[in-house]
Scaffold this motif. Structure first.
Motif, PDB file in Angstrom:
ATOM      1  N   SER A  73      -4.371 -20.246  26.566  1.00 18.59           N
ATOM      2  CA  SER A  73      -4.435 -21.590  27.142  1.00 18.59           C
ATOM      3  C   SER A  73      -5.169 -22.563  26.230  1.00 18.59           C
ATOM      4  O   SER A  73      -6.027 -22.185  25.426  1.00 18.59           O
ATOM      5  CB  SER A  73      -5.142 -21.541  28.498  1.00 18.59           C
ATOM      6  OG  SER A  73      -6.539 -21.307  28.328  1.00 18.59           O
ATOM      7  N   ALA A  74      -4.868 -23.836  26.391  1.00 17.54           N
ATOM      8  CA  ALA A  74      -5.519 -24.888  25.615  1.00 17.54           C
ATOM      9  C   ALA A  74      -7.015 -24.928  25.902  1.00 17.54           C
ATOM     10  O   ALA A  74      -7.824 -25.211  25.015  1.00 17.54           O
ATOM     11  CB  ALA A  74      -4.873 -26.235  25.926  1.00 17.54           C
ATOM     12  N   THR A  75      -7.400 -24.623  27.137  1.00 19.24           N
ATOM     13  CA  THR A  75      -8.817 -24.639  27.509  1.00 19.24           C
ATOM     14  C   THR A  75      -9.593 -23.588  26.729  1.00 19.24           C
ATOM     15  O   THR A  75     -10.684 -23.859  26.197  1.00 19.24           O
ATOM     16  CB  THR A  75      -8.974 -24.394  29.023  1.00 19.24           C
ATOM     17  OG1 THR A  75      -8.278 -25.400  29.739  1.00 19.24           O
ATOM     18  CG2 THR A  75     -10.452 -24.406  29.411  1.00 19.24           C
ATOM     19  N   ILE A  76      -9.040 -22.392  26.649  1.00 14.73           N
ATOM     20  CA  ILE A  76      -9.710 -21.315  25.890  1.00 14.73           C
ATOM     21  C   ILE A  76      -9.728 -21.654  24.415  1.00 14.73           C
ATOM     22  O   ILE A  76     -10.734 -21.436  23.715  1.00 14.73           O
ATOM     23  CB  ILE A  76      -9.013 -19.967  26.152  1.00 14.73           C
ATOM     24  CG1 ILE A  76      -9.173 -19.557  27.620  1.00 14.73           C
ATOM     25  CG2 ILE A  76      -9.574 -18.886  25.233  1.00 14.73           C
ATOM     26  CD1 ILE A  76      -8.445 -18.292  27.990  1.00 14.73           C
ATOM     27  N   ARG A  77      -8.636 -22.206  23.888  1.00 11.91           N
ATOM     28  CA  ARG A  77      -8.603 -22.586  22.470  1.00 11.91           C
ATOM     29  C   ARG A  77      -9.663 -23.636  22.163  1.00 11.91           C
ATOM     30  O   ARG A  77     -10.334 -23.573  21.118  1.00 11.91           O
ATOM     31  CB  ARG A  77      -7.210 -23.106  22.085  1.00 11.91           C
ATOM     32  CG  ARG A  77      -6.101 -22.072  22.225  1.00 11.91           C
ATOM     33  CD  ARG A  77      -4.882 -22.415  21.368  1.00 11.91           C
ATOM     34  NE  ARG A  77      -4.367 -23.737  21.609  1.00 11.91           N
ATOM     35  CZ  ARG A  77      -3.418 -24.036  22.491  1.00 11.91           C
ATOM     36  NH1 ARG A  77      -2.898 -23.088  23.263  1.00 11.91           N
ATOM     37  NH2 ARG A  77      -2.972 -25.285  22.627  1.00 11.91           N
ATOM     38  N   GLN A  78      -9.858 -24.566  23.051  1.00 10.76           N
ATOM     39  CA  GLN A  78     -10.874 -25.603  22.841  1.00 10.76           C
ATOM     40  C   GLN A  78     -12.273 -25.015  22.836  1.00 10.76           C
ATOM     41  O   GLN A  78     -13.122 -25.418  22.021  1.00 10.76           O
ATOM     42  CB  GLN A  78     -10.746 -26.672  23.934  1.00 10.76           C
ATOM     43  CG  GLN A  78      -9.504 -27.548  23.803  1.00 10.76           C
ATOM     44  CD  GLN A  78      -9.252 -28.381  25.040  1.00 10.76           C
ATOM     45  OE1 GLN A  78     -10.021 -28.359  25.996  1.00 10.76           O
ATOM     46  NE2 GLN A  78      -8.135 -29.131  25.035  1.00 10.76           N
ATOM     47  N   GLU A  79     -12.537 -24.051  23.720  1.00 13.10           N
ATOM     48  CA  GLU A  79     -13.857 -23.428  23.769  1.00 13.10           C
ATOM     49  C   GLU A  79     -14.127 -22.614  22.503  1.00 13.10           C
ATOM     50  O   GLU A  79     -15.226 -22.655  21.935  1.00 13.10           O
ATOM     51  CB  GLU A  79     -13.970 -22.541  25.012  1.00 13.10           C
ATOM     52  CG  GLU A  79     -15.248 -21.724  25.097  1.00 13.10           C
ATOM     53  CD  GLU A  79     -16.521 -22.553  25.126  1.00 13.10           C
ATOM     54  OE1 GLU A  79     -17.603 -21.991  24.859  1.00 13.10           O
ATOM     55  OE2 GLU A  79     -16.445 -23.779  25.406  1.00 13.10           O
ATOM     56  N   LEU A 134      -7.170 -23.005  13.797  1.00 14.02           N
ATOM     57  CA  LEU A 134      -5.805 -22.689  14.217  1.00 14.02           C
ATOM     58  C   LEU A 134      -5.786 -21.332  14.929  1.00 14.02           C
ATOM     59  O   LEU A 134      -6.730 -20.547  14.814  1.00 14.02           O
ATOM     60  CB  LEU A 134      -4.873 -22.662  13.012  1.00 14.02           C
ATOM     61  CG  LEU A 134      -4.993 -23.826  12.020  1.00 14.02           C
ATOM     62  CD1 LEU A 134      -4.018 -23.648  10.877  1.00 14.02           C
ATOM     63  CD2 LEU A 134      -4.762 -25.162  12.728  1.00 14.02           C
ATOM     64  N   PHE A 135      -4.692 -21.060  15.615  1.00 17.39           N
ATOM     65  CA  PHE A 135      -4.578 -19.824  16.396  1.00 17.39           C
ATOM     66  C   PHE A 135      -3.229 -19.164  16.092  1.00 17.39           C
ATOM     67  O   PHE A 135      -2.201 -19.837  16.042  1.00 17.39           O
ATOM     68  CB  PHE A 135      -4.698 -20.132  17.890  1.00 17.39           C
ATOM     69  CG  PHE A 135      -6.037 -20.692  18.279  1.00 17.39           C
ATOM     70  CD1 PHE A 135      -7.032 -19.880  18.787  1.00 17.39           C
ATOM     71  CD2 PHE A 135      -6.301 -22.053  18.104  1.00 17.39           C
ATOM     72  CE1 PHE A 135      -8.270 -20.406  19.126  1.00 17.39           C
ATOM     73  CE2 PHE A 135      -7.535 -22.582  18.435  1.00 17.39           C
ATOM     74  CZ  PHE A 135      -8.531 -21.755  18.953  1.00 17.39           C
ATOM     75  N   SER A 136      -3.280 -17.847  15.881  1.00 15.59           N
ATOM     76  CA  SER A 136      -2.046 -17.130  15.549  1.00 15.59           C
ATOM     77  C   SER A 136      -1.919 -15.876  16.402  1.00 15.59           C
ATOM     78  O   SER A 136      -2.893 -15.367  16.961  1.00 15.59           O
ATOM     79  CB  SER A 136      -2.021 -16.751  14.057  1.00 15.59           C
ATOM     80  OG  SER A 136      -2.983 -15.741  13.782  1.00 15.59           O
ATOM     81  N   CYS A 137      -0.705 -15.387  16.480  1.00 11.82           N
ATOM     82  CA  CYS A 137      -0.435 -14.139  17.191  1.00 11.82           C
ATOM     83  C   CYS A 137       0.494 -13.280  16.348  1.00 11.82           C
ATOM     84  O   CYS A 137       1.088 -13.751  15.379  1.00 11.82           O
ATOM     85  CB  CYS A 137       0.182 -14.419  18.561  1.00 11.82           C
ATOM     86  SG  CYS A 137       1.801 -15.228  18.493  1.00 11.82           S
ATOM     87  N   TYR A 138       0.604 -12.030  16.716  1.00 14.43           N
ATOM     88  CA  TYR A 138       1.536 -11.124  16.053  1.00 14.43           C
ATOM     89  C   TYR A 138       2.898 -11.176  16.746  1.00 14.43           C
ATOM     90  O   TYR A 138       2.978 -11.219  17.980  1.00 14.43           O
ATOM     91  CB  TYR A 138       1.035  -9.688  16.117  1.00 14.43           C
ATOM     92  CG  TYR A 138       0.011  -9.326  15.067  1.00 14.43           C
ATOM     93  CD1 TYR A 138      -0.275 -10.153  13.989  1.00 14.43           C
ATOM     94  CD2 TYR A 138      -0.689  -8.112  15.162  1.00 14.43           C
ATOM     95  CE1 TYR A 138      -1.214  -9.805  13.040  1.00 14.43           C
ATOM     96  CE2 TYR A 138      -1.621  -7.754  14.212  1.00 14.43           C
ATOM     97  CZ  TYR A 138      -1.886  -8.601  13.156  1.00 14.43           C
ATOM     98  OH  TYR A 138      -2.819  -8.236  12.220  1.00 14.43           O
ATOM     99  N   HIS A 139       3.937 -11.137  15.941  1.00 11.50           N
ATOM    100  CA  HIS A 139       5.286 -10.934  16.459  1.00 11.50           C
ATOM    101  C   HIS A 139       5.788  -9.616  15.877  1.00 11.50           C
ATOM    102  O   HIS A 139       5.862  -9.452  14.648  1.00 11.50           O
ATOM    103  CB  HIS A 139       6.222 -12.069  16.045  1.00 11.50           C
ATOM    104  CG  HIS A 139       7.648 -11.820  16.430  1.00 11.50           C
ATOM    105  ND1 HIS A 139       8.103 -11.935  17.724  1.00 11.50           N
ATOM    106  CD2 HIS A 139       8.719 -11.449  15.676  1.00 11.50           C
ATOM    107  CE1 HIS A 139       9.378 -11.642  17.769  1.00 11.50           C
ATOM    108  NE2 HIS A 139       9.785 -11.343  16.547  1.00 11.50           N
ATOM    109  N   ALA A 193       0.856 -23.446  19.269  1.00  8.04           N
ATOM    110  CA  ALA A 193       0.875 -24.922  19.268  1.00  8.04           C
ATOM    111  C   ALA A 193       1.417 -25.431  17.933  1.00  8.04           C
ATOM    112  O   ALA A 193       2.442 -24.959  17.460  1.00  8.04           O
ATOM    113  CB  ALA A 193      -0.516 -25.469  19.588  1.00  8.04           C
ATOM    114  N   ASP A 194       0.688 -26.371  17.297  1.00  6.39           N
ATOM    115  CA  ASP A 194       1.150 -26.955  16.038  1.00  6.39           C
ATOM    116  C   ASP A 194       0.457 -26.343  14.825  1.00  6.39           C
ATOM    117  O   ASP A 194       0.357 -26.962  13.773  1.00  6.39           O
ATOM    118  CB  ASP A 194       0.920 -28.476  16.044  1.00  6.39           C
ATOM    119  CG  ASP A 194      -0.554 -28.830  16.214  1.00  6.39           C
ATOM    120  OD1 ASP A 194      -1.357 -27.929  16.547  1.00  6.39           O
ATOM    121  OD2 ASP A 194      -0.916 -30.005  16.018  1.00  6.39           O
TER     122      ASP A 194
END
Length: 353
Positions: free
Chosen positions: A199-205, A221-226, A333-334
């Motif tokens: 969530s955006a809230t967790i990313r902001q924290e 920035l935030f990334s995940c595995y595919h 996100a971006d």
């Protein structure tokens, strides 16, 4: 590690952190020299923490982006876990023992089209690389955040979402190689192995807590595995993965892979787990073969697959139905656009960055 043990080890951590802090100051004021290579863009991908934060797939993302921009990148690492010394240019004759498992994985991943070099001395390694391949426009350093002798134009700092550096301590009380304040050298911080819908809230924290240590304007920035489709490693492996599986890993954190496999509907009947960079042995593979039930396959990571290809293990591995799961990085996100925007000015003609 228990809270009590952490408290007992904190004095040693403070001592180690102090030594690293003095070292960093000496580099910052120039009493310990660092080398910049103005003729080429040096991009470092590293971390503050010991253990897997996802460097290898993020390095691959950077290399792929550079190639998409008509650049000529090369990869340089120390070749952790190899049994050789000095400067070495990866070829099809190399194994994990000669260049390290991560370097071998990258060499195979790019089909030999991207130069992959190992050298403990990164300064000498870059100089030799540029001599051997003068068309190189970018050198991507794998895991050189604490290697201060080279001064990269771009420092990419990785930290795991579940084990962020700001909640950790310096060795031996924690797993940090230097204090949290080392984040101040980052040009961008990437929080890795996130859930795809964080969530955006967790990313902001998380961003707020990272910016207590990093430069205020540094992008977070935030990334995940595919995870990709399972790839057969041996002729005994089926074309598609199905049924009950045995998972074989020698990586720092296999939990995300196990979660992916279970979510995808596979039943993990056994997990054979070894430490990161583990060199598999013949008795271990013989024991693995004995544990396989009828119709079961062995599933491993792309990094572990590189070590399974050691010549001494070839007869045993060839007799096993082994598949590996490829992974790639995707940004939330971006994030992808923002990272590309950060890197692009270094490759514009006549740009001064």
């Amino acid at each position: 590690m228990s809270s009590l043990l952490t408290l007992l080890l904190l004095p040693l951590s403070w001592l180690y952190a102090g030594v690293m802090a003095v070292r960093n100051v000496l580099y910052r004021i120039g009493l310990k020299p660092s080398v910049r290579f103005p003729e080429v863009t040096v991009i470092n991908v590293g971390n503050l923490r010991v253990g897997g934060t996802g460097k290898t797939p993020h390095v691959a993302w950077v290399v792929n982006w550079l190639r998409s921009q008509a650049q000529h990148p090369a990869l340089l690492s120390r070749g952790y876990g190899r049994r050789t010394r000095g400067y070495r240019w990866a070829t099809t004759e190399d194994t994990a023992a000669t260049i390290g498992d991560e370097s071998l994985q990258q060499f195979r991943h790019f089909g030999g089209e991207v130069p992959v070099v190992v050298s403990e001395d990164r300064v000498a390694g870059i100089r030799q690389l540029l001599h051997d391949e003068p068309a190189t426009t970018a050198v991507v350093l794998d895991d050189a955040y604490q290697h201060r002798r080279v001064r990269p134009q771009v420092n990419i700092l990785l930290t795991e979402q579940e084990r962020p550096f700001y909640d950790d301590f310096v060795l031996p009380a924690g797993r940090l190689r230097e204090s949290r304040r080392g984040a101040v050298r980052a040009d961008v911080v990437i929080v890795t192995k996130c859930p795809p819908f964080l969530s955006a809230t967790i990313r902001q924290e998380i961003t707020r807590r990272i910016q207590r240590y990093a430069q205020p304007a540094v992008p977070v920035l935030f990334s995940c595995y595919h995870y990709g489709v399972a790839v057969p490693l041996t002729a005994k492996a089926p074309a598609e993965l199905g049924g009950d599986i045995v998972v074989l890993t020698g990586i720092a954190r296999p939990e995300p892979l196990l979660e992916h496999l279970r979510t995808a509907g596979y039943r993990v009947v056994h997990h054979v787990r070894f430490p990161d960079h583990h060199a598999f042995t013949q008795p271990e593979l013989e024991q693995l073969a004995a544990q396989l039930g009828p119709g079961q396959c062995v599933v491993t990571t792309q990094k572990d697959a590189a070590r399974l290809l050691e010549p001494a293990l070839a007869p045993l591995v060839a007799a096993l139905p082994v598949l590996y799961i490829p992974i790639e990085v995707r940004f939330l996100a971006d994030g992808e656009a923002r990272l590309a925007e950060l890197l692009a000015p270094y490759f514009q003609p006549h740009a001064v960055v």
